[in-house]
Enzyme design. Sequence first.
Site, short mmCIF file in Angstrom:
data_model
loop_
_atom_site.label_atom_id
_atom_site.label_comp_id
_atom_site.label_asym_id
_atom_site.label_seq_id
_atom_site.Cartn_x
_atom_site.Cartn_y
_atom_site.Cartn_z
N GLU A 91 -40.09 4.25 -30.25
CA GLU A 91 -40.40 4.34 -31.68
C GLU A 91 -41.89 4.37 -31.99
OE1 GLU A 91 -36.51 1.90 -31.93
OE2 GLU A 91 -38.15 2.11 -30.54
N ASP A 104 -35.26 1.09 -29.61
CA ASP A 104 -34.88 -0.32 -29.65
C ASP A 104 -33.39 -0.53 -29.33
OD1 ASP A 104 -37.42 -1.18 -30.21
OD2 ASP A 104 -37.15 -1.21 -32.38
N ASP A 117 -30.97 -2.07 -30.76
CA ASP A 117 -30.03 -2.41 -31.83
C ASP A 117 -29.43 -1.15 -32.44
OD1 ASP A 117 -32.22 -1.39 -33.13
OD2 ASP A 117 -32.53 -3.11 -34.45
N GLU A 126 -30.09 0.43 -35.26
CA GLU A 126 -31.08 1.40 -35.75
C GLU A 126 -31.74 2.14 -34.60
OE1 GLU A 126 -31.90 2.23 -39.04
OE2 GLU A 126 -30.04 1.11 -39.34
N TYR A 178 -36.86 -8.99 -28.21
CA TYR A 178 -36.58 -8.21 -29.42
C TYR A 178 -36.20 -9.13 -30.57
CZ TYR A 178 -35.07 -4.29 -32.26
OH TYR A 178 -34.94 -3.37 -33.27
N ARG A 203 -34.82 -8.50 -33.69
CA ARG A 203 -33.71 -8.26 -34.63
C ARG A 203 -32.41 -8.56 -33.89
NH1 ARG A 203 -37.40 -4.16 -35.79
NH2 ARG A 203 -38.30 -4.36 -37.87
N HIS A 231 -27.30 -9.25 -28.53
CA HIS A 231 -28.58 -9.37 -27.83
C HIS A 231 -28.92 -10.85 -27.64
CE1 HIS A 231 -28.80 -5.18 -28.83
NE2 HIS A 231 -28.81 -5.45 -30.12
#
Length: 898
Positions: free
Chosen positions: A7, A80, A82, A84, A303, A305, A350
Amino acid sequence: MDVVVVESPAKAKTINKYLGSGYKVLASFGHVRDLPAKDGSVLPDQDFEMLWEVDGASQKRIKDIADAVKDSDGLILATDPDREGEAISWHVLDVLKKRRVIGSKPVKRVVFNAITKKAVLDAMAAPRDIDVPLVDAYLARRALDYLVGFNLSPVLWRKLPGARSAGRVQSVALRLVCDRETEIERFVTEEYWSIAALLSTPRGDQFEARLVSAAGKRLQKNSIANGDDAAKLKALLEGATYRVDSVEAKPVKRNPSPPFTTSTLQQAASSRLGFSASRTMQIAQKLYEGFDIGGETVGLITYMRTDGVQMAPEAIDASRRAIGDQFGSRYLPEKPRFYSTKAKNAQEAHEAIRPTDFNRTPDKVKRFLDPDQYRLYDLIWKRGIASQMASAEIERTTVEILAENKGEKAGLRAVGSVIRFDGFIAAYTDAKEDGEQADDSEDGARLPEINRDEMLAKQKIDASQHFTEPPPRYSEATLIKKMEELGIGRPSTYAATLATLRDREYVTIDKRKLFPQAKGRLVTAFLESFFTKYVGYDFTADLEEKLDKISAGEMDWKQVLRDFWKDFFQQIEDTKELRVTNVLDALNDALAPLVFPKREDGSDPRVCQVCGTGQLSLKLGKYGAFVGCSNYPECNFTRQLSSEGGAEAEAIGNEPKALGTDPMTGEEITLRSGRFGPYVQRGDGKEAKRASLPKGWKPESIDYERAMALISLPRDIGQHPESGKMISAGIGRFGPYILHDGTYANLESVEDVFTIGLNRAVTVLAEKQSKGGGGRGRSAPAALKDLGAHPDGGSITVRDGRYGPYVNWGKVNATLPRGKDPQSVTLEEALALIVEKNGKSGGAKKAPAKKASTKAADGEGATKKAAKPKAAAKPKAAAKPKTAAKAKTASVAKKSKE
């Protein structure tokens, strides 16, 4: 060579170093495409086809990625870990396929939970395919949010002018804030008393005991309801003898909390550090992406989130070794601790948020971090290591005391505790979050030696009056906690949801508490009345559960959309026949405490006090809702709808308050209240001149002279010595200003409008011109602090703009983090903010010219043009006031100076 897509550019640079020359790592800069913000982007009639759009900035990035993939051996998607992140990888791959650059090249998906060399290399060794169910969950969520927003918001615009938008999660979060405000408004305060005795042991040691029973009955918090009852019980204790009935010492263990999830990190950072949710996530993102430490860029935390509370086995082992090294073997429990979440609908996909290396203590990395980064890392490190430490051992002592006075008996209790072994508390002390009640039984003071059956001496009896309090307003921390408990939203959405509520002006934050504004309460009342199901807590949580089942591959995402759209579309259609009178009747009932606040004389708050016969009701105007009389136009009473209930506005709005007469025109000067707040008026009818009270001016402070000064604006100061043209002062849309020959310059305060003289006005204009200002631009705020020279030339200063303090370097303006003291900013911190701002603006900027531009003087960025103050308030044009009126203005100016 393989192309790796991540990203962020910072992440790309670090990972490229880890992987070496056989890889080319490029950044997508987040999502590369999205649904256009217009009707028709999701098509329910075509089985929810979604029409994506690549924006201008992403076009170039996609081209760069496509060009690199053409010449590569394969594509590795490393966004990432997750939902998103999975969606970004899917979007990138879909766009590249449509550009026909993939062909037969292998495509791999890798995920890593931390940006360290080991984590990245381990991930590269274990690639997988794109997780299709996770992408489906993203598509369903994105479609739902679009369908709700782009179908419900227009209903609000038609039926409730002034409303901005509605959203699937946003509106439910707003309802929580508004419901709490309604609880507070309807709360009835009750009086109660507590009684405490200061007693001493035979050894002379004093302690306090509280009355807990009387006449054989246990006393609850509100049992002693008035002063008379309290006085009787106090008299009983004053003449009583005291004997220790029992002493019980009980060992208690306190266990540590699990490592942070996204929501618990946001809560702790808010309560302990004063960070907003969005600020917490900004700093956590930087800690995740990493810093150059010892010649290698390395991420400091995993991470951020996540709703998982468990650490990876290797991290648990590392934390246990660190505990033994740094705290000693006594602090290490026999077995590792394992946690499971209590949050509704948590996926736990996670790890929890933890340090990537427990040996990197906060002190070791402090010199690489700015103060806020250090404070957040310190919090994460301590909570992470404490989660694997031994329990704290506490001895809690409870003493029951019998008081006797002429056959009457009462019971008192003293509670104390002492920490026998601090355990995890040595690393991290649990703290109650905002709005949580402390546990008195745990926090009692240490008691002296007290033995059973010994007599105690009375030293003092205190009876204290109290009043019950309404539930506290939500802070960002407690609102996030409540949303998580109800299963509303997900960790990645909390910060964005709160930011939207602030941006829409539905809520404001004062002393860290969320206050719903009138606009937000109107929207909530409307949705609760006509879209009850869709702002229901259970419905929203159930929908989140379905989205989780989609991500687990247990439900079809389009079937979820079909089921939702069928009922939702019908609800939208039904509102087309909804009459405004139906809306107003529902809002009048739902918002009665706000719209019709109680009057001190006890009269009906809905009866108009101007005409005495009309009924007050909400009215809808072009700019939103206000309160008006049913006898309009015979009675023209109106009142602005305010978050405070509008009592002040009603006090002056019952009828115009006469202040005097203009000596030149003979017209009456009155103080009035309208839908936009209090104002002064000269004369009557359409041609009457009006002027709103400036911010900070209270209606009760307005006398004849102040009203004349306000109504006579703009005020002529004098002719400019060079041009011979008049300089005038006034109050415009953006505050007080002076005007000369088309050039505006801001004044520091409203009072300056009435007091500034010719010499000072000429100086202010000259300062404006020297900064490159001209025309109708806002003048640049004065520097609060000069930090020194930029390495590329030009000075760096801290300034205070319309939206808060910011760092300025030439045309670059970088807003300071929320809560950052402008006077504490260092040159190094300022340089970092400028670099970050330049990165967001698309590249490094050149050194500034000698004179800084006045653009973006409010700290909103170099592309935001300065606002244009208007010459005066615009209620109605009127003839320029005559000399006598100006004389009155001068009189006010003279008094202000004195």
